[in-house]
Enzyme design. Structure first.
Site, PDB file in Angstrom:
ATOM      1  N   ALA A  69       0.875  -1.177   0.000  1.00  0.00           N
ATOM      2  CA  ALA A  69       0.000   0.000   0.000  1.00  0.00           C
ATOM      3  C   ALA A  69       0.908   1.222   0.000  1.00  0.00           C
ATOM      4  O   ALA A  69       2.057   1.149   0.455  1.00  0.00           O
ATOM      5  CB  ALA A  69      -0.860  -0.014   1.250  1.00  0.00           C
ATOM      6  N   GLY A 115       0.594  -4.944   0.933  1.00  0.00           N
ATOM      7  CA  GLY A 115      -0.553  -4.984   0.024  1.00  0.00           C
ATOM      8  C   GLY A 115      -0.243  -5.644  -1.306  1.00  0.00           C
ATOM      9  O   GLY A 115      -1.151  -6.148  -1.969  1.00  0.00           O
ATOM     10  N   GLU A 118      -0.575  -9.251  -0.571  1.00  0.00           N
ATOM     11  CA  GLU A 118      -2.014  -9.463  -0.349  1.00  0.00           C
ATOM     12  C   GLU A 118      -2.770  -9.474  -1.683  1.00  0.00           C
ATOM     13  O   GLU A 118      -3.707 -10.241  -1.872  1.00  0.00           O
ATOM     14  CB  GLU A 118      -2.559  -8.385   0.585  1.00  0.00           C
ATOM     15  N   GLU A 138       4.235  -5.351   7.484  1.00  0.00           N
ATOM     16  CA  GLU A 138       3.452  -4.321   8.178  1.00  0.00           C
ATOM     17  C   GLU A 138       3.846  -4.117   9.637  1.00  0.00           C
ATOM     18  O   GLU A 138       3.824  -2.991  10.140  1.00  0.00           O
ATOM     19  CB  GLU A 138       1.944  -4.636   8.098  1.00  0.00           C
TER      20      GLU A 138
HETATM   21  N1  COA Z   1       4.643   3.092  -0.507  1.00  0.00           N
HETATM   22  C1  COA Z   1       5.055   4.268  -1.029  1.00  0.00           C
HETATM   23  N2  COA Z   1       6.195   4.416  -1.704  1.00  0.00           N
HETATM   24  C2  COA Z   1       6.951   3.314  -1.872  1.00  0.00           C
HETATM   25  C3  COA Z   1       6.595   2.069  -1.348  1.00  0.00           C
HETATM   26  C4  COA Z   1       5.376   1.981  -0.644  1.00  0.00           C
HETATM   27  N3  COA Z   1       4.918   0.822  -0.145  1.00  0.00           N
HETATM   28  N4  COA Z   1       7.564   1.163  -1.650  1.00  0.00           N
HETATM   29  C5  COA Z   1       8.491   1.837  -2.341  1.00  0.00           C
HETATM   30  N5  COA Z   1       8.132   3.144  -2.482  1.00  0.00           N
HETATM   31  C6  COA Z   1       8.867   4.212  -3.166  1.00  0.00           C
HETATM   32  C7  COA Z   1      10.035   4.733  -2.331  1.00  0.00           C
HETATM   33  O1  COA Z   1       9.588   5.643  -1.370  1.00  0.00           O
HETATM   34  C8  COA Z   1      10.892   5.349  -3.403  1.00  0.00           C
HETATM   35  O2  COA Z   1      10.309   6.577  -3.777  1.00  0.00           O
HETATM   36  P1  COA Z   1      11.257   7.875  -3.967  1.00  0.00           P
HETATM   37  O3  COA Z   1      12.210   7.501  -5.059  1.00  0.00           O
HETATM   38  O4  COA Z   1      10.310   8.950  -4.360  1.00  0.00           O
HETATM   39  O5  COA Z   1      11.952   8.087  -2.653  1.00  0.00           O
HETATM   40  C9  COA Z   1      10.687   4.401  -4.586  1.00  0.00           C
HETATM   41  O6  COA Z   1       9.461   3.715  -4.341  1.00  0.00           O
HETATM   42  C10 COA Z   1      11.793   3.366  -4.739  1.00  0.00           C
HETATM   43  O7  COA Z   1      11.905   2.653  -3.520  1.00  0.00           O
HETATM   44  P2  COA Z   1      13.293   2.513  -2.705  1.00  0.00           P
HETATM   45  O8  COA Z   1      12.951   2.264  -1.273  1.00  0.00           O
HETATM   46  O9  COA Z   1      14.190   3.649  -3.012  1.00  0.00           O
HETATM   47  O10 COA Z   1      13.869   1.187  -3.381  1.00  0.00           O
HETATM   48  P3  COA Z   1      14.879   0.132  -2.719  1.00  0.00           P
HETATM   49  O11 COA Z   1      15.331  -0.759  -3.803  1.00  0.00           O
HETATM   50  O12 COA Z   1      15.917   0.831  -1.915  1.00  0.00           O
HETATM   51  O13 COA Z   1      14.005  -0.718  -1.658  1.00  0.00           O
HETATM   52  C11 COA Z   1      12.015  -1.933  -0.961  1.00  0.00           C
HETATM   53  C12 COA Z   1      12.946  -1.535  -2.135  1.00  0.00           C
HETATM   54  C13 COA Z   1      10.823  -2.663  -1.558  1.00  0.00           C
HETATM   55  C14 COA Z   1      12.760  -2.864  -0.015  1.00  0.00           C
HETATM   56  C15 COA Z   1      11.565  -0.662  -0.221  1.00  0.00           C
HETATM   57  O14 COA Z   1      11.051   0.267  -1.168  1.00  0.00           O
HETATM   58  C16 COA Z   1      10.493  -0.890   0.806  1.00  0.00           C
HETATM   59  O15 COA Z   1      10.789  -1.388   1.881  1.00  0.00           O
HETATM   60  N6  COA Z   1       9.223  -0.508   0.512  1.00  0.00           N
HETATM   61  C17 COA Z   1       8.155  -0.581   1.441  1.00  0.00           C
HETATM   62  C18 COA Z   1       7.660  -1.999   1.562  1.00  0.00           C
HETATM   63  C19 COA Z   1       6.569  -2.085   2.618  1.00  0.00           C
HETATM   64  O16 COA Z   1       6.795  -1.904   3.792  1.00  0.00           O
HETATM   65  N7  COA Z   1       5.345  -2.378   2.161  1.00  0.00           N
HETATM   66  C20 COA Z   1       4.230  -2.560   3.007  1.00  0.00           C
HETATM   67  C21 COA Z   1       3.427  -1.336   3.126  1.00  0.00           C
HETATM   68  S1  COA Z   1       2.083  -1.577   4.230  1.00  0.00           S
END
Ligand code: COA
Length: 263
Positions: A69, A115, A118, A138
């Site tokens: 999400a 999400g 999910e 989460e």
């Molecule tokens: N919501 C909003 N933005 C998200 C996102 C999410 N769930 N997952 C990734 N993004 C965005 C990042 O903020 C970043 O945006 P920016 O360039 O404007 O800063 C972009 O996507 C790229 O992500 P980044 O974190 O830089 O890539 P990475 O390769 O370093 O890491 C992940 C990849 C997937 C490990 C990391 O993005 C992450 O942990 N995301 C969240 C996952 C999560 O907790 N999901 C559950 C949500 S309830």
């Protein structure tokens, strides 16, 4: 075929199979409210299109299926907004997909987190590329899965592994996901859509009314409002009144391939 103009969702139809691509690659395809609405609208339109018999759902780019999400969107939500976020998601997308009349295959092409996992779990089956990473992180954000993850993960991998994945917030790789029954197949990224299309092609050759009924009856067994066996008896009986049944049996006896029209 599909007529809508969409910002975050791409669609393509080929051989009676609709491929839907979540298209926010700069945010790793995170699901914001607009994307959920667009997926909902796309699915409604595809439901009424008799030319579409199966759906493949994937994410744009090589890195991510859906990274969850959109965290930025809910960062300042209060209790009521949190509850509504979850309820709207269930209604418009996650339960909607699970109970959809045509099979939906998740092509998990990278991160499927929160999400995103999910969403893949709400689909009827999952194929993962060998670079995919899956998890429900989460609890690392101070919330719990709110789009059906607490229920569907336990259904797919069993309670013990679901407790572990949700309480540790750890990601697992595609091979472990396969081992645990979370995905049906693991293939290379190049083979991912081909494998999904292979499965979809088989589905498009089967009776649409029988496929739709099978989805309904399988789901009934996971819904404690119903007795799945009773629903099966009822729906099995109804099949004998369909044109597809008459065509399927006639084709078998005439030693030819059936031509189903979904009635
Ligand atoms: N919501 C909003 N933005 C998200 C996102 C999410 N769930 N997952 C990734 N993004 C965005 C990042 O903020 C970043 O945006 P920016 O360039 O404007 O800063 C972009 O996507 C790229 O992500 P980044 O974190 O830089 O890539 P990475 O390769 O370093 O890491 C992940 C990849 C997937 C490990 C990391 O993005 C992450 O942990 N995301 C969240 C996952 C999560 O907790 N999901 C559950 C949500 S309830």
């Amino acid at each position: 075929m599909l007529t809508m103009t969409l910002e975050n969702v791409l669609t393509a139809v080929e051989n009676k199979v609709l491929t839907i691509t979540v298209n926010r690659p700069d945010k790793l395809n995170a699901l914001n409210a607009k994307t959920i609405e667009e997926l909902h609208e796309t699915l409604i339109e595809a439901e009424n299109d008799k030319e579409i018999r199966a759906i493949i759902l994937t994410g744009s780019g090589a890195k991510s299926f859906v990274a969850g999400a959109d965290i930025a969107e809910f960062a300042n939500f209060n209790i009521e907004q949190g509850k509504s976020l979850s309820a709207t998601g269930h209604f418009k997308l996650f339960n909607f997909i699970e109970n959809y009349s045509k099979p939906i295959i998740a092509a998990v092409n990278g991160f499927a987190l929160g999400g995103g996992l999910e969403l893949a779990m709400a689909c009827h089956m999952r194929v993962a590329s060998d670079n995919a990473k899956m998890g429900l992180p989460e609890t690392s954000l101070g919330v719990i899965p709110g789009y059906g993850g607490t229920q569907r993960l336990a259904q797919l991998v069993g309670k013990g592994k679901a407790f572990e994945m949700i309480t540790t917030a750890d990601m697992i790789n595609a091979q472990d996901a396969y081992k645990w029954g979370l995905v049906n197949y693991v293939v290379t990224p190049e083979e991912l859509l081909t494998k999904c299309k292979e499965i979809a092609a088989k589905i498009t050759s089967r009776s649409p009314v029988a496929v739709k009924t099978a989805i309904k009856v399988i789901n009934a067994g996971f819904n404690n409002k119903y007795n799945g066996y009773d629903v099966e008896i009822e729906e099995f009986g109804k099949m004998f009144g369909t044109a597809d049944f008459k065509e399927g049996v006639k084709a078998f006896l005439e030693k030819r391939k059936p031509s189903f029209n979904g009635n």
